[in-house]
Design a protein around this motif. Structure first.
Motif, PDB file in Angstrom:
ATOM      1  N   PRO A  19       0.833  -1.210   0.000  1.00 20.71           N
ATOM      2  CA  PRO A  19       0.000   0.000   0.000  1.00 20.71           C
ATOM      3  C   PRO A  19       0.859   1.247   0.000  1.00 20.71           C
ATOM      4  CG  PRO A  19      -0.015  -1.059   2.163  1.00 20.71           C
ATOM      5  CD  PRO A  19       0.687  -1.994   1.237  1.00 20.71           C
ATOM      6  N   ARG A  20       0.311   2.321  -0.575  1.00 20.77           N
ATOM      7  CA  ARG A  20       1.024   3.594  -0.574  1.00 20.77           C
ATOM      8  C   ARG A  20       1.022   4.167   0.828  1.00 20.77           C
ATOM      9  NH1 ARG A  20       4.507   3.460  -3.954  1.00 20.77           N
ATOM     10  NH2 ARG A  20       4.853   5.659  -3.473  1.00 20.77           N
ATOM     11  N   ARG A  21       2.202   4.427   1.359  1.00 21.63           N
ATOM     12  CA  ARG A  21       2.354   4.961   2.708  1.00 21.63           C
ATOM     13  C   ARG A  21       2.865   6.397   2.705  1.00 21.63           C
ATOM     14  NH1 ARG A  21      -1.100   1.678   4.950  1.00 21.63           N
ATOM     15  NH2 ARG A  21      -0.357  -0.457   5.304  1.00 21.63           N
ATOM     16  N   VAL A  22       3.130   6.928   1.524  1.00 25.18           N
ATOM     17  CA  VAL A  22       3.613   8.303   1.410  1.00 25.18           C
ATOM     18  C   VAL A  22       2.839   9.005   0.303  1.00 25.18           C
ATOM     19  CG1 VAL A  22       5.597   9.769   0.819  1.00 25.18           C
ATOM     20  CG2 VAL A  22       5.921   7.730   2.231  1.00 25.18           C
ATOM     21  N   ARG A  23       2.268  10.164   0.628  1.00 27.60           N
ATOM     22  CA  ARG A  23       1.554  10.978  -0.354  1.00 27.60           C
ATOM     23  C   ARG A  23       2.393  12.199  -0.714  1.00 27.60           C
ATOM     24  NH1 ARG A  23      -2.518  13.420   1.843  1.00 27.60           N
ATOM     25  NH2 ARG A  23      -2.588  12.477   3.918  1.00 27.60           N
ATOM     26  N   VAL A  24       2.497  12.485  -1.994  1.00 26.20           N
ATOM     27  CA  VAL A  24       3.240  13.652  -2.471  1.00 26.20           C
ATOM     28  C   VAL A  24       2.302  14.523  -3.287  1.00 26.20           C
ATOM     29  CG1 VAL A  24       5.199  14.473  -3.829  1.00 26.20           C
ATOM     30  CG2 VAL A  24       5.392  12.336  -2.531  1.00 26.20           C
ATOM     31  N   GLU A  25       2.203  15.779  -2.888  1.00 26.39           N
ATOM     32  CA  GLU A  25       1.378  16.748  -3.617  1.00 26.39           C
ATOM     33  C   GLU A  25       2.282  17.871  -4.121  1.00 26.39           C
ATOM     34  OE1 GLU A  25      -2.182  17.964  -1.393  1.00 26.39           O
ATOM     35  OE2 GLU A  25      -1.746  16.300  -0.014  1.00 26.39           O
ATOM     36  N   ALA A  31       6.331  21.321  -2.531  1.00 29.83           N
ATOM     37  CA  ALA A  31       5.653  20.019  -2.462  1.00 29.83           C
ATOM     38  C   ALA A  31       5.315  19.707  -1.014  1.00 29.83           C
ATOM     39  CB  ALA A  31       6.529  18.923  -3.044  1.00 29.83           C
ATOM     40  N   LEU A  32       4.210  19.010  -0.831  1.00 25.52           N
ATOM     41  CA  LEU A  32       3.785  18.537   0.485  1.00 25.52           C
ATOM     42  C   LEU A  32       3.930  17.024   0.508  1.00 25.52           C
ATOM     43  CD1 LEU A  32       2.416  18.873   3.277  1.00 25.52           C
ATOM     44  CD2 LEU A  32       0.211  18.710   2.085  1.00 25.52           C
ATOM     45  N   VAL A  33       4.731  16.514   1.438  1.00 27.18           N
ATOM     46  CA  VAL A  33       4.955  15.076   1.583  1.00 27.18           C
ATOM     47  C   VAL A  33       4.348  14.644   2.911  1.00 27.18           C
ATOM     48  CG1 VAL A  33       6.676  13.243   1.763  1.00 27.18           C
ATOM     49  CG2 VAL A  33       7.069  15.192   0.225  1.00 27.18           C
ATOM     50  N   THR A  34       3.443  13.671   2.845  1.00 23.84           N
ATOM     51  CA  THR A  34       2.721  13.230   4.042  1.00 23.84           C
ATOM     52  C   THR A  34       2.983  11.755   4.307  1.00 23.84           C
ATOM     53  OG1 THR A  34       0.948  14.822   3.553  1.00 23.84           O
ATOM     54  CG2 THR A  34       0.455  13.093   5.153  1.00 23.84           C
ATOM     55  N   GLN A  51       9.399   4.211   0.218  1.00 19.97           N
ATOM     56  CA  GLN A  51       8.621   5.157  -0.581  1.00 19.97           C
ATOM     57  C   GLN A  51       9.036   6.595  -0.298  1.00 19.97           C
ATOM     58  OE1 GLN A  51       4.422   4.261   0.016  1.00 19.97           O
ATOM     59  NE2 GLN A  51       4.786   2.098  -0.396  1.00 19.97           N
ATOM     60  N   LEU A  52       9.315   6.890   0.971  1.00 23.06           N
ATOM     61  CA  LEU A  52       9.734   8.244   1.325  1.00 23.06           C
ATOM     62  C   LEU A  52      11.092   8.566   0.710  1.00 23.06           C
ATOM     63  CD1 LEU A  52       9.272  10.858   2.926  1.00 23.06           C
ATOM     64  CD2 LEU A  52      10.397   9.762   4.869  1.00 23.06           C
ATOM     65  N   ARG A  53      12.019   7.636   0.817  1.00 20.73           N
ATOM     66  CA  ARG A  53      13.356   7.907   0.267  1.00 20.73           C
ATOM     67  C   ARG A  53      13.287   8.174  -1.238  1.00 20.73           C
ATOM     68  NH1 ARG A  53      18.635   3.880   0.193  1.00 20.73           N
ATOM     69  NH2 ARG A  53      19.980   5.296  -0.945  1.00 20.73           N
ATOM     70  N   LEU A  54      12.533   7.366  -1.962  1.00 22.71           N
ATOM     71  CA  LEU A  54      12.434   7.549  -3.410  1.00 22.71           C
ATOM     72  C   LEU A  54      11.727   8.855  -3.752  1.00 22.71           C
ATOM     73  CD1 LEU A  54      11.553   3.880  -4.449  1.00 22.71           C
ATOM     74  CD2 LEU A  54      13.752   5.054  -4.697  1.00 22.71           C
ATOM     75  N   ALA A  55      10.688   9.190  -2.979  1.00 19.37           N
ATOM     76  CA  ALA A  55       9.953  10.436  -3.231  1.00 19.37           C
ATOM     77  C   ALA A  55      10.846  11.648  -2.997  1.00 19.37           C
ATOM     78  CB  ALA A  55       8.719  10.504  -2.335  1.00 19.37           C
ATOM     79  N   THR A  71       5.196  16.188   6.681  1.00 17.99           N
ATOM     80  CA  THR A  71       4.252  16.094   7.788  1.00 17.99           C
ATOM     81  C   THR A  71       3.715  14.677   7.880  1.00 17.99           C
ATOM     82  OG1 THR A  71       2.379  17.242   8.840  1.00 17.99           O
ATOM     83  CG2 THR A  71       2.167  16.726   6.493  1.00 17.99           C
ATOM     84  N   GLY A  72       2.829  14.446   8.848  1.00 18.15           N
ATOM     85  CA  GLY A  72       2.206  13.140   9.006  1.00 18.15           C
ATOM     86  C   GLY A  72       0.707  13.243   8.913  1.00 18.15           C
ATOM     87  N   ALA A  73       0.071  12.144   8.549  1.00 14.05           N
ATOM     88  CA  ALA A  73      -1.390  12.099   8.558  1.00 14.05           C
ATOM     89  C   ALA A  73      -1.854  12.035  10.009  1.00 14.05           C
ATOM     90  CB  ALA A  73      -1.890  10.884   7.782  1.00 14.05           C
TER      91      ALA A  73
END
Length: 275
Positions: A19-25, A31-34, A51-55, A71-73
């Motif tokens: 599952p996707r555990r990192v959202r990038v907007e 950019a917002l990384v959550t 996922q965070l490292r690659l993002a 930030t975090g959800a």
């Protein structure tokens, strides 16, 4: 058997079905990384870390992105390390390369993310929306600016787990709190609320919870309002000066400043002020 544990954790993290555990907007020049596993307080599972490292690698390589908010959800920023992964590390200690496999994960993945944050020209703003512990807290303290909502809590859990400050936390704490303050922080292990964290210098600003991302965006706008070269050069200069002597810091500035004189942004500023 060499690197078996490390390889298996990387494989788990890179599983295309994970599952996707990192959202990038992407929002223009920012950019917002959550971190997005809220039911586990954004614990640092293998998928989330990879996922965070690659993002982040993609974002710091993008010349159009000048600032990143991390930030975090809700309800938390990050609970830190995944206990399931820690158990696997304990079970691996007498096999193949033993703790060297754990070292690989800590250095390449946890440390790799910290190095991306600190070593890039991109400005990183950590927006603490709730509890922050362990390596998640280390990443927040590595960011160039750390702001907090009124619900944020700093959780020094290292000592209770039989661990030491990790992934740059010892560096960050001693520079903010001094040696004795950092040792007291470690020995007490007490939760630190947002206002206390601000007074200690662990965060720069505390805002109402519903204003957190807007406040982080304000910092991104401050970055965007400045000439790109100036911010990109100031970040490594100021980070280097933290460990330099006065004379070495002066020398760094003397070599860097003439480059700024060659930019169109500086020339235009001078012409504007002379009118």
């Amino acid at each position: 058997m060499s690197e078996a544990l490390y390889r298996s954790m990387v494989a788990d993290g890179d599983d295309p079905d994970a599952p996707r555990r990192v959202r990038v907007e992407h929002r223009g020049d920012r950019a917002l990384v959550t971190l997005d596993e809220p039911d586990r307080l954004n614990v640092l599972s293998a998928p989330l870390v990879r996922q965070l490292r690659l993002a982040l690698a993609d974002l710091v390589a993008d010349n159009d992105i000048r600032a990143v908010v991390l930030t975090g959800a809700d309800p938390g920023f990050s609970a830190g390390g995944d206990l399931r992964m820690m158990r696997a590390a304990i079970d691996n200690r007498y096999r193949a390369e033993g703790t060297a496999d754990v070292w690989r994960w800590i250095r390449r993945e946890f440390g790799g993310i910290a190095r991306l944050i600190a070593g890039s020209d991109t400005i990183f703003v950590a927006a603490l929306n709730g509890p922050a512990a362990g390596v998640g807290l280390a990443w927040a303290l590595t960011c160039d600016l750390t702001i907090a909502s009124e619900r944020a809590v700093i959780v020094p859990a290292f000592a209770r787990l039989g661990l030491i400050p990790e992934v740059g936390t010892s560096w960050a704490l001693t520079r903010r709190l001094g040696y004795q303050g950092a040792l007291a922080y470690y020995l007490k292990g007490e939760h630190i609320d947002a206002e206390a964290a601000r007074r200690l210098g662990l965060v720069h600003e505390v805002v109402p919870h519903d204003r957190l991302l807007a406040a982080a965006d304000d910092w991104c706008s401050r970055v965007a309002a400045l000439p790109p070269h100036a911010v990109a050069m100031a970040k490594p200069l100021l980070r280097s000066a933290a460990d330099a002597s006065w004379n070495d810091a002066l020398t760094l500035e003397e070599f860097a400043e003439p480059t700024c004189f060659t930019t169109a942004a500086f020339a235009e500023s001078v012409e504007t002020m002379l009118r």
